[in-house]
Design a protein around this motif. Structure first.
Motif, mmCIF file in Angstrom:
data_model
loop_
_atom_site.group_PDB
_atom_site.id
_atom_site.type_symbol
_atom_site.label_atom_id
_atom_site.label_comp_id
_atom_site.label_asym_id
_atom_site.label_seq_id
_atom_site.Cartn_x
_atom_site.Cartn_y
_atom_site.Cartn_z
ATOM 1 N N GLY A 168 0.752 8.714 -6.450
ATOM 2 C CA GLY A 168 0.961 10.140 -6.185
ATOM 3 C C GLY A 168 1.897 10.768 -7.195
ATOM 4 O O GLY A 168 1.636 11.859 -7.722
ATOM 5 N N ILE A 169 2.993 10.093 -7.476
ATOM 6 C CA ILE A 169 3.952 10.604 -8.467
ATOM 7 C C ILE A 169 3.327 10.606 -9.860
ATOM 8 O O ILE A 169 3.506 11.559 -10.626
ATOM 9 C CB ILE A 169 5.251 9.775 -8.426
ATOM 10 N N SER A 209 -1.267 20.086 -9.675
ATOM 11 C CA SER A 209 -0.426 19.594 -8.586
ATOM 12 C C SER A 209 0.553 20.644 -8.084
ATOM 13 O O SER A 209 1.166 20.457 -7.040
ATOM 14 C CB SER A 209 0.360 18.370 -9.038
ATOM 15 N N LEU A 210 0.688 21.729 -8.804
ATOM 16 C CA LEU A 210 1.680 22.743 -8.462
ATOM 17 C C LEU A 210 1.417 23.364 -7.096
ATOM 18 O O LEU A 210 2.354 23.603 -6.329
ATOM 19 C CB LEU A 210 1.730 23.817 -9.552
ATOM 20 N N THR A 211 0.161 23.614 -6.757
ATOM 21 C CA THR A 211 -0.136 24.215 -5.450
ATOM 22 C C THR A 211 0.231 23.262 -4.311
ATOM 23 O O THR A 211 0.740 23.702 -3.276
ATOM 24 C CB THR A 211 -1.623 24.600 -5.334
ATOM 25 N N SER A 224 1.056 13.546 -14.439
ATOM 26 C CA SER A 224 -0.026 13.534 -15.419
ATOM 27 C C SER A 224 -0.811 14.845 -15.424
ATOM 28 O O SER A 224 -1.393 15.207 -16.437
ATOM 29 C CB SER A 224 -0.978 12.364 -15.170
ATOM 30 N N ASN A 225 -0.843 15.558 -14.309
ATOM 31 C CA ASN A 225 -1.572 16.819 -14.239
ATOM 32 C C ASN A 225 -0.752 17.795 -13.404
ATOM 33 O O ASN A 225 -1.102 18.111 -12.264
ATOM 34 C CB ASN A 225 -2.954 16.592 -13.639
ATOM 35 N N CYS A 277 0.829 -1.218 0.000
ATOM 36 C CA CYS A 277 0.000 0.000 0.000
ATOM 37 C C CYS A 277 0.856 1.258 0.000
ATOM 38 O O CYS A 277 0.523 2.233 -0.684
ATOM 39 C CB CYS A 277 -0.934 -0.006 1.199
ATOM 40 N N ALA A 278 1.946 1.268 0.758
ATOM 41 C CA ALA A 278 2.824 2.437 0.782
ATOM 42 C C ALA A 278 3.457 2.667 -0.581
ATOM 43 O O ALA A 278 3.537 3.808 -1.062
ATOM 44 C CB ALA A 278 3.895 2.268 1.854
ATOM 45 N N ILE A 279 3.913 1.606 -1.218
ATOM 46 C CA ILE A 279 4.501 1.732 -2.554
ATOM 47 C C ILE A 279 3.448 2.209 -3.557
ATOM 48 O O ILE A 279 3.702 3.090 -4.380
ATOM 49 C CB ILE A 279 5.132 0.397 -2.998
ATOM 50 N N GLY A 280 2.246 1.642 -3.486
ATOM 51 C CA GLY A 280 1.168 2.074 -4.370
ATOM 52 C C GLY A 280 0.809 3.532 -4.175
ATOM 53 O O GLY A 280 0.563 4.259 -5.147
#
Length: 105
Positions: free
Chosen positions: A58-59, A69-71, A64-65, A50-53
């Protein structure tokens, strides 16, 4: 996947638990009993998966967007900068809270 592992663990633990009398065993003997090892290892493995997922997704979301994600990236950077600043201005001396409260007033 977790439900299947729980089912396997319960089948192993319930069937093997009747062979042991935990109330009459000493602590050193209880630690040698291996009927719970599968459940503990499965829980650790699922936590790591789960931590790896979480990190991978998240990355992936950041790349992808990136505009949305900048904020969040800026917020994490500000928090990291504040942690570094506060860490560097601290004295490193451990004092009880009563001393801190009394010396400030």
């Amino acid at each position: 996947m977790g439900l299947v592992l729980v089912g396997i663990f319960l089948a192993m633990a319930v069937s093997g638990a009747g062979d042991y009398y935990f109330e009459q065993m000493e602590d050193s003997e209880i630690y040698k009993v291996g009927i719970f090892d599968f459940g503990i290892m499965a829980a650790v493995a699922l936590t790591i998966i789960c931590a790896i997922g979480m990190l991978v997704f998240g990355i992936f979301q950041i790349f992808s967007n990136f505009k949305k994600s900048l904020t969040g990236i800026i917020g994490v950077a500000v928090i990291a900068i504040l942690v570094i600043i506060f860490f560097n201005i601290s004295s490193g001396e451990e004092r009880p809270i009563e001393t801190v409260v009394n010396s400030s007033g």
